[in-house]
Design an enzyme around this catalytic site. Structure first.
Site, PDB file in Angstrom:
ATOM      1  N   ASP A  65     132.000  50.609  33.408  1.00 26.09           N
ATOM      2  CA  ASP A  65     130.455  50.117  33.749  1.00 26.09           C
ATOM      3  C   ASP A  65     129.813  51.209  34.703  1.00 26.09           C
ATOM      4  O   ASP A  65     130.402  51.959  35.318  1.00 26.09           O
ATOM      5  CB  ASP A  65     130.775  48.865  34.566  1.00 26.09           C
ATOM      6  CG  ASP A  65     131.872  48.688  35.127  1.00 26.09           C
ATOM      7  OD1 ASP A  65     132.259  49.640  35.854  1.00 26.09           O
ATOM      8  OD2 ASP A  65     132.331  47.657  35.792  1.00 26.09           O
ATOM      9  N   ASN A  94     136.364  36.667  40.858  1.00 25.45           N
ATOM     10  CA  ASN A  94     135.888  35.489  40.017  1.00 25.45           C
ATOM     11  C   ASN A  94     136.451  35.823  38.530  1.00 25.45           C
ATOM     12  O   ASN A  94     136.019  35.376  37.601  1.00 25.45           O
ATOM     13  CB  ASN A  94     134.395  35.573  39.884  1.00 25.45           C
ATOM     14  CG  ASN A  94     133.720  36.910  39.488  1.00 25.45           C
ATOM     15  OD1 ASN A  94     134.167  37.725  38.874  1.00 25.45           O
ATOM     16  ND2 ASN A  94     132.318  36.929  39.460  1.00 25.45           N
ATOM     17  N   HIS A 109     136.082  38.699  36.838  1.00 26.52           N
ATOM     18  CA  HIS A 109     135.498  39.460  35.870  1.00 26.52           C
ATOM     19  C   HIS A 109     136.451  40.722  35.734  1.00 26.52           C
ATOM     20  O   HIS A 109     137.266  41.188  36.489  1.00 26.52           O
ATOM     21  CB  HIS A 109     134.025  39.836  36.499  1.00 26.52           C
ATOM     22  CG  HIS A 109     133.833  40.874  37.749  1.00 26.52           C
ATOM     23  ND1 HIS A 109     132.805  40.794  38.498  1.00 26.52           N
ATOM     24  CD2 HIS A 109     134.782  41.865  38.122  1.00 26.52           C
ATOM     25  CE1 HIS A 109     133.114  41.834  39.459  1.00 26.52           C
ATOM     26  NE2 HIS A 109     134.073  42.368  39.143  1.00 26.52           N
ATOM     27  N   GLU A 125     130.949  39.007  33.628  1.00 26.47           N
ATOM     28  CA  GLU A 125     130.980  37.867  34.825  1.00 26.47           C
ATOM     29  C   GLU A 125     131.086  36.781  33.949  1.00 26.47           C
ATOM     30  O   GLU A 125     130.972  36.429  32.883  1.00 26.47           O
ATOM     31  CB  GLU A 125     129.656  38.074  35.411  1.00 26.47           C
ATOM     32  CG  GLU A 125     129.113  39.127  36.293  1.00 26.47           C
ATOM     33  CD  GLU A 125     129.860  39.320  37.552  1.00 26.47           C
ATOM     34  OE1 GLU A 125     131.082  38.795  37.609  1.00 26.47           O
ATOM     35  OE2 GLU A 125     129.338  39.604  38.670  1.00 26.47           O
TER      36      GLU A 125
HETATM   37  C1  GLP Z   1     133.897  45.790  40.766  1.00 23.10           C
HETATM   38  C2  GLP Z   1     133.895  46.556  39.369  1.00 23.10           C
HETATM   39  C3  GLP Z   1     135.058  46.269  38.512  1.00 23.10           C
HETATM   40  C4  GLP Z   1     136.128  46.138  39.499  1.00 23.10           C
HETATM   41  C5  GLP Z   1     136.273  44.736  40.292  1.00 23.10           C
HETATM   42  C6  GLP Z   1     137.116  44.500  41.491  1.00 23.10           C
HETATM   43  O1  GLP Z   1     132.589  45.100  40.924  1.00 23.10           O
HETATM   44  N1  GLP Z   1     132.930  46.275  38.529  1.00 23.10           N
HETATM   45  O2  GLP Z   1     135.497  47.005  37.574  1.00 23.10           O
HETATM   46  O3  GLP Z   1     137.629  45.811  38.796  1.00 23.10           O
HETATM   47  O4  GLP Z   1     134.862  44.727  40.904  1.00 23.10           O
HETATM   48  O5  GLP Z   1     137.119  45.625  42.371  1.00 23.10           O
HETATM   49  P1  GLP Z   1     138.072  45.593  43.815  1.00 23.10           P
HETATM   50  O6  GLP Z   1     139.250  46.837  43.117  1.00 23.10           O
HETATM   51  O7  GLP Z   1     137.424  46.648  44.680  1.00 23.10           O
HETATM   52  O8  GLP Z   1     138.583  44.451  44.292  1.00 23.10           O
END
Ligand code: GLP
Length: 242
Positions: free
Chosen positions: A67, A136, A138, A143
């Site tokens: 992404d 959440n 994702h 989402e």
């Molecule tokens: C972000 C990214 C995801 C990531 C997630 C968790 O917003 N788009 O690809 O896996 O949220 O992030 P973190 O590893 O900082 O908890």
């Protein structure tokens, strides 16, 4: 699904890096699907370390990232392009022409998504997809919602995701509200999927995503339908799982 229990964040990072290393050694011209977020930072650091010791060669590897924020230029230190360069690409011998992310600066969402679908198709398919897990549920920026989106699409981030990402920006107003993300079908088409999760704050969502109902309300739950998923999580993240 195979669950690998790690002691802590460092142990999780080493175990995940071992799996990625094995992929690169077995198939030097493999396609890696890569992820951002704070969770995989230690994994990338470990890969860089092994590269510096001469144990890994990325020269034939292709990467496609999950992404990118819409509207953030590549030189913004919060863009995922910047993140990947900072944490991995600039530190190993990867061919930058073989590293791909959605184009966050393409204002036409349909074009940005169609272009990225084409890029992914031209790689021939992802051998190993690395994933983090949002609070959440994702994956990428897919989402919670009523459906599973198949391919690359433009998402409006949920309030909780915007809040979670606020820590990286000067103020909540600076957090991008939209992003381009790979879809669920593309993620599910990866031959192998490696999910990394760390911390007690993820324990509830780990339980829901991997042991609960398969529903678009918890997008990661669809991974239960893939036949080669490895979850590498530390004890804190697995604390609600028996
Ligand atoms: C972000 C990214 C995801 C990531 C997630 C968790 O917003 N788009 O690809 O896996 O949220 O992030 P973190 O590893 O900082 O908890």
């Amino acid at each position: 699904m195979k669950i690998i229990r790690a002691k802590d964040y460092n142990d999780m990072s080493r175990k995940a890096a071992n799996i990625i290393s094995a992929q690169v050694i077995i198939k030097p011209n493999c396609v890696l699907g890569l992820a951002t977020g704070s969770t995989p930072i230690g994994t990338y650091a470990q890969l860089v370390d092994w590269y510096n010791k001469g144990d890994l060669d990325f020269s034939d590897v292709t990467t496609v990232n999950l992404d990118e924020y819409k509207g953030l230029p590549r030189d913004n230190d919060q863009s995922y392009y910047y993140f990947m360069n900072d944490n991995l690409f600039s530190k190993v011998n990867i061919n930058l022409d073989r590293t791909f992310l959605p184009d966050g600066m393409e204002p036409d969402s349909d074009k940005a998504c169609a272009d990225y679908n084409k890029v992914i198709a031209e790689t021939g398919g992802v051998d190993l997809q690395l994933l983090g897990l949002g609070h959440n549920g994702h994956i990428g920026f897919n989402e919670p919602g009523a459906i599973f989106e198949a391919e690359t699409h433009c998402v409006t981030l949920t309030e909780s995701t915007v809040k979670a990402n606020q820590r990286f920006f000067a103020s909540i107003d600076d957090v991008p509200k939209q992003a381009y993300t790979m879809g669920i079908k593309t993620i599910m088409q990866a031959k192998k999927i490696l999910v990394v999760v760390s911390g007690e704050d993820k324990a509830k969502i780990v339980k829901e995503a991997f042991f609960g109902a398969i529903t678009p309300q918890v997008q990661a739950s669809v991974l239960q339908l893939h036949n080669d998923v490895i979850l590498v999580a530390d004890e804190a993240a697995l604390s609600l799982v028996k």
